[in-house]
Design a protein around this motif. Structure first.
Motif, PDB file in Angstrom:
ATOM      1  N   HIS A 103       0.822  -1.218   0.000  1.00 26.53           N
ATOM      2  CA  HIS A 103       0.000   0.000   0.000  1.00 26.53           C
ATOM      3  C   HIS A 103       0.857   1.271   0.000  1.00 26.53           C
ATOM      4  O   HIS A 103       0.594   2.228   0.749  1.00 26.53           O
ATOM      5  CB  HIS A 103      -0.948   0.012   1.206  1.00 26.53           C
ATOM      6  CG  HIS A 103      -1.831  -1.203   1.287  1.00 26.53           C
ATOM      7  ND1 HIS A 103      -2.886  -1.410   0.421  1.00 26.53           N
ATOM      8  CD2 HIS A 103      -1.787  -2.283   2.104  1.00 26.53           C
ATOM      9  CE1 HIS A 103      -3.479  -2.556   0.717  1.00 26.53           C
ATOM     10  NE2 HIS A 103      -2.827  -3.112   1.732  1.00 26.53           N
ATOM     11  N   GLY A 104       1.887   1.252  -0.818  1.00 30.54           N
ATOM     12  CA  GLY A 104       2.717   2.445  -0.983  1.00 30.54           C
ATOM     13  C   GLY A 104       3.910   2.543  -0.055  1.00 30.54           C
ATOM     14  O   GLY A 104       4.732   3.451  -0.206  1.00 30.54           O
ATOM     15  N   ILE A 105       4.019   1.640   0.915  1.00 31.11           N
ATOM     16  CA  ILE A 105       5.160   1.667   1.842  1.00 31.11           C
ATOM     17  C   ILE A 105       6.389   1.086   1.143  1.00 31.11           C
ATOM     18  O   ILE A 105       6.343  -0.002   0.592  1.00 31.11           O
ATOM     19  CB  ILE A 105       4.851   0.863   3.114  1.00 31.11           C
ATOM     20  CG1 ILE A 105       3.650   1.468   3.838  1.00 31.11           C
ATOM     21  CG2 ILE A 105       6.074   0.814   4.030  1.00 31.11           C
ATOM     22  CD1 ILE A 105       3.199   0.674   5.042  1.00 31.11           C
ATOM     23  N   LYS A 106       7.490   1.841   1.149  1.00 25.68           N
ATOM     24  CA  LYS A 106       8.725   1.398   0.512  1.00 25.68           C
ATOM     25  C   LYS A 106       9.407   0.326   1.370  1.00 25.68           C
ATOM     26  O   LYS A 106       9.617   0.515   2.565  1.00 25.68           O
ATOM     27  CB  LYS A 106       9.680   2.581   0.303  1.00 25.68           C
ATOM     28  CG  LYS A 106       9.185   3.580  -0.731  1.00 25.68           C
ATOM     29  CD  LYS A 106       9.174   2.967  -2.120  1.00 25.68           C
ATOM     30  CE  LYS A 106       8.747   3.965  -3.186  1.00 25.68           C
ATOM     31  NZ  LYS A 106       8.699   3.331  -4.533  1.00 25.68           N
ATOM     32  N   MET A 107       9.732  -0.789   0.731  1.00 26.00           N
ATOM     33  CA  MET A 107      10.360  -1.899   1.425  1.00 26.00           C
ATOM     34  C   MET A 107      11.884  -1.848   1.363  1.00 26.00           C
ATOM     35  O   MET A 107      12.545  -2.572   2.095  1.00 26.00           O
ATOM     36  CB  MET A 107       9.880  -3.223   0.840  1.00 26.00           C
ATOM     37  CG  MET A 107       8.429  -3.559   1.124  1.00 26.00           C
ATOM     38  SD  MET A 107       8.130  -4.002   2.860  1.00 26.00           S
ATOM     39  CE  MET A 107       7.171  -2.590   3.393  1.00 26.00           C
ATOM     40  N   TYR A 108      12.437  -0.992   0.468  1.00 29.63           N
ATOM     41  CA  TYR A 108      13.902  -0.927   0.387  1.00 29.63           C
ATOM     42  C   TYR A 108      14.334   0.326  -0.360  1.00 29.63           C
ATOM     43  O   TYR A 108      13.533   0.987  -1.019  1.00 29.63           O
ATOM     44  CB  TYR A 108      14.472  -2.164  -0.297  1.00 29.63           C
ATOM     45  CG  TYR A 108      14.348  -2.210  -1.815  1.00 29.63           C
ATOM     46  CD1 TYR A 108      15.474  -2.355  -2.625  1.00 29.63           C
ATOM     47  CD2 TYR A 108      13.107  -2.114  -2.446  1.00 29.63           C
ATOM     48  CE1 TYR A 108      15.375  -2.414  -4.013  1.00 29.63           C
ATOM     49  CE2 TYR A 108      12.993  -2.184  -3.829  1.00 29.63           C
ATOM     50  CZ  TYR A 108      14.123  -2.323  -4.605  1.00 29.63           C
ATOM     51  OH  TYR A 108      14.022  -2.375  -5.974  1.00 29.63           O
ATOM     52  N   ASN A 109      15.619   0.630  -0.205  1.00 32.01           N
ATOM     53  CA  ASN A 109      16.237   1.727  -0.935  1.00 32.01           C
ATOM     54  C   ASN A 109      17.294   1.116  -1.852  1.00 32.01           C
ATOM     55  O   ASN A 109      18.347   0.676  -1.387  1.00 32.01           O
ATOM     56  CB  ASN A 109      16.891   2.722   0.037  1.00 32.01           C
ATOM     57  CG  ASN A 109      17.441   3.939  -0.674  1.00 32.01           C
ATOM     58  OD1 ASN A 109      18.120   3.835  -1.691  1.00 32.01           O
ATOM     59  ND2 ASN A 109      17.165   5.110  -0.114  1.00 32.01           N
ATOM     60  N   PRO A 110      17.030   1.049  -3.167  1.00 28.30           N
ATOM     61  CA  PRO A 110      17.951   0.348  -4.081  1.00 28.30           C
ATOM     62  C   PRO A 110      19.321   1.005  -4.190  1.00 28.30           C
ATOM     63  O   PRO A 110      20.296   0.350  -4.559  1.00 28.30           O
ATOM     64  CB  PRO A 110      17.206   0.384  -5.420  1.00 28.30           C
ATOM     65  CG  PRO A 110      16.244   1.520  -5.310  1.00 28.30           C
ATOM     66  CD  PRO A 110      15.854   1.601  -3.870  1.00 28.30           C
ATOM     67  N   GLU A 111      19.421   2.296  -3.872  1.00 31.78           N
ATOM     68  CA  GLU A 111      20.711   2.984  -3.992  1.00 31.78           C
ATOM     69  C   GLU A 111      21.660   2.619  -2.848  1.00 31.78           C
ATOM     70  O   GLU A 111      22.811   2.246  -3.057  1.00 31.78           O
ATOM     71  CB  GLU A 111      20.510   4.503  -4.029  1.00 31.78           C
ATOM     72  CG  GLU A 111      19.977   5.031  -5.352  1.00 31.78           C
ATOM     73  CD  GLU A 111      18.491   4.761  -5.538  1.00 31.78           C
ATOM     74  OE1 GLU A 111      17.776   4.721  -4.501  1.00 31.78           O
ATOM     75  OE2 GLU A 111      18.048   4.583  -6.688  1.00 31.78           O
ATOM     76  N   CYS A 112      21.162   2.722  -1.620  1.00 34.83           N
ATOM     77  CA  CYS A 112      22.054   2.499  -0.472  1.00 34.83           C
ATOM     78  C   CYS A 112      21.958   1.096   0.103  1.00 34.83           C
ATOM     79  O   CYS A 112      22.784   0.700   0.936  1.00 34.83           O
ATOM     80  CB  CYS A 112      21.785   3.528   0.622  1.00 34.83           C
ATOM     81  SG  CYS A 112      20.163   3.370   1.395  1.00 34.83           S
ATOM     82  N   GLY A 113      20.951   0.308  -0.298  1.00 35.54           N
ATOM     83  CA  GLY A 113      20.869  -1.071   0.163  1.00 35.54           C
ATOM     84  C   GLY A 113      20.166  -1.268   1.487  1.00 35.54           C
ATOM     85  O   GLY A 113      20.345  -2.305   2.136  1.00 35.54           O
ATOM     86  N   PHE A 114      19.326  -0.281   1.894  1.00 39.72           N
ATOM     87  CA  PHE A 114      18.576  -0.446   3.145  1.00 39.72           C
ATOM     88  C   PHE A 114      17.307  -1.250   2.873  1.00 39.72           C
ATOM     89  O   PHE A 114      16.629  -1.040   1.866  1.00 39.72           O
ATOM     90  CB  PHE A 114      18.195   0.907   3.751  1.00 39.72           C
ATOM     91  CG  PHE A 114      17.270   0.777   4.935  1.00 39.72           C
ATOM     92  CD1 PHE A 114      17.770   0.440   6.174  1.00 39.72           C
ATOM     93  CD2 PHE A 114      15.897   0.959   4.791  1.00 39.72           C
ATOM     94  CE1 PHE A 114      16.921   0.300   7.264  1.00 39.72           C
ATOM     95  CE2 PHE A 114      15.038   0.827   5.871  1.00 39.72           C
ATOM     96  CZ  PHE A 114      15.557   0.496   7.114  1.00 39.72           C
ATOM     97  N   TYR A 115      16.947  -2.163   3.804  1.00 37.77           N
ATOM     98  CA  TYR A 115      15.770  -3.006   3.650  1.00 37.77           C
ATOM     99  C   TYR A 115      14.891  -2.930   4.892  1.00 37.77           C
ATOM    100  O   TYR A 115      15.383  -2.876   6.022  1.00 37.77           O
ATOM    101  CB  TYR A 115      16.173  -4.459   3.396  1.00 37.77           C
ATOM    102  CG  TYR A 115      17.014  -4.631   2.153  1.00 37.77           C
ATOM    103  CD1 TYR A 115      16.427  -4.746   0.901  1.00 37.77           C
ATOM    104  CD2 TYR A 115      18.401  -4.637   2.232  1.00 37.77           C
ATOM    105  CE1 TYR A 115      17.198  -4.877  -0.244  1.00 37.77           C
ATOM    106  CE2 TYR A 115      19.188  -4.772   1.095  1.00 37.77           C
ATOM    107  CZ  TYR A 115      18.571  -4.889  -0.137  1.00 37.77           C
ATOM    108  OH  TYR A 115      19.340  -5.009  -1.266  1.00 37.77           O
TER     109      TYR A 115
END
Length: 413
Positions: A103-115
């Motif tokens: 529902h729109g919540i980001k599960m990760y940041n592809p640039e820095c590798g945060f999950y």
């Protein structure tokens, strides 16, 4: 190649060239050892630290996050099970899969590798691991740590630190002792005593161990089988729970419950050999049994010979201990009766005490080895099997009885 200059500079350059060559050869050898066929991470660092804590395991391999990457989520999984457990590619794939229903919540940041922690949990479950999220605000670590340790496949905790959007993840690995492993560069592994783990401090926050600045916000227990004992603790929890030393045996005793239906009885029998998750009804039975034991203080009148006393206790096991302390019961077999009916004898695992009725304690009518007795019993049910010397009878509660013909006086339809 020729070098110009004085002898000192020439020797220095030769030494630098040799060190550079050895460093390159070492790196190439290292890349071959950790090469993955589908995906090779551009940023990877590992360090080995000596420790004398675990015999036969003199080094701790730590997988590091470097070059500004926030890959602590992936690294904490690798620090629990090894680098083979997961790759960056798998983490990204699982994140994208979860985002389809987030529902729109980001599960990760592809640039820095945060999950997100949900990604870590989903990946572990996908790889056959059992993940139990700990209710930190409900139950204190003094209670849940001993219950989690009852799982023989328990390998440790994944811990989320910090109050910001991007949490920092660390590993607390368990191998008879707890070892805190942080993937952040320069942080060495640290042994933590269980009594210092996940304690609440005066500022109201929970910390992984003493002297830390980032509070614990989530804890996942990881193992190879379900954490059933913890679930019983969680579902039966009460603010006035007895001390863990008393509560722990109560929970373990509850797994010896003898249910009436065949399917429920099957799970309780299997539980002793295999750690399979119970269905909702079986879990409810165990929880009810535990709650019954420590719900509140009970006052019960006990009669023994010409004396009587009032025992104030929370649990049936406490009642037995108190009667033993006043030497009313011992290793000699004994019987509890209420309203003239036997409700417990010292050879039973289950009791059927009505705490509102007085108990008549006797020690003279319990069958003993070598004694001669007359046993009267009655069984009603469906005859499921007829043998040469016995009948198999299934009663209304689902219990199967084997009745030998020579012990039967009369059969009625």
């Amino acid at each position: 190649m020729r070098y110009a200059g004085n002898l000192k500079n020439i020797l220095k350059k030769k030494k630098e060239k040799k060190e550079k060559k050895e460093k390159k050869e070492k790196k190439e050898k290292k890349d071959v050892i950790f090469q993955e066929p589908l995906f090779r991470e551009p940023f990877f660092s590992e360090e080995r630290f000596s420790t004398q804590t675990f015999p036969g395991n003199s080094q701790t391999l730590v997988h590091r996050q470097i070059d500004g990457q926030l890959t602590c989520g992936m690294r904490c999984l690798q620090n629990m099970y090894g680098k083979h457990i997961v790759s960056r590619e798998e983490m990204d794939r699982q994140s994208k899969k979860l985002e389809m229903n987030s529902h729109g919540i980001k599960m990760y940041n592809p640039e820095c590798g945060f999950y997100h922690i949900e990604v870590l949990e989903a990946l572990l479950q996908e790889k056959g691991k059992h993940v139990q999220r700990i209710a930190l605000e409900k139950i204190s670590s003094d209670y849940y740590i001993p219950m989690v340790e009852l799982n023989p496949t328990f390998t440790g905790y994944i811990v989320a630190l910090g109050i910001g959007v991007m949490k920092h993840y660390i590993t607390v690995r368990y191998n008879g002792q707890y070892k805190r492993i942080d993937s952040f560069p320069g942080v060495q592994p640290q042994l933590v005593a269980s009594e210092n783990l996940f304690q609440r401090y005066t500022d109201g926050n929970i910390y992984c161990s003493g002297g830390e600045t980032q509070p614990v916000v989530a804890v996942l227990a990881i193992g190879g089988s379900p954490f059933v004992e913890y679930n019983v603790l969680h579902d039966s929890w009460m603010d006035a729970a007895p001390h863990i030393d008393e509560l722990k045996p109560i929970i373990l005793e509850a797994f010896d419950y003898q249910p009436k239906t065949l399917c429920q009885k099957q799970w309780f029998l299997n539980w002793k050999q295999k750690r399979t998750p119970p269905d909702a009804k079986c879990l409810e039975l165990v929880v009810a049994k535990v709650r019954q034991q420590f719900e509140k203080d009970k006052e019960v009148i006990v009669h023994y010979k010409d004396d009587h006393t009032i025992i104030r206790c929370k649990t049936f096991s406490q009642l037995l201990r108190d009667l033993k302390s006043i030497k009313w019961i011992s290793d000699i077999p004994f019987v509890f009766k209420q309203d003239g009916k036997q409700v417990y004898h010292s050879g039973m695992k289950e009791e059927n005490i009505n705490w509102k009725l007085p108990i008549q304690l006797t020690t003279d009518d319990h069958p003993q080895i070598g004694g001669f007795y007359t046993f009267n019993s009655s069984v009603a049910g469906v005859c499921t099997k007829k043998q040469e010397n016995a009948y198999s009878v299934l009663d209304r509660d689902g219990t199967l009885h084997v009745l030998y013909k020579k012990a039967i006086n009369n059969i009625m339809q």
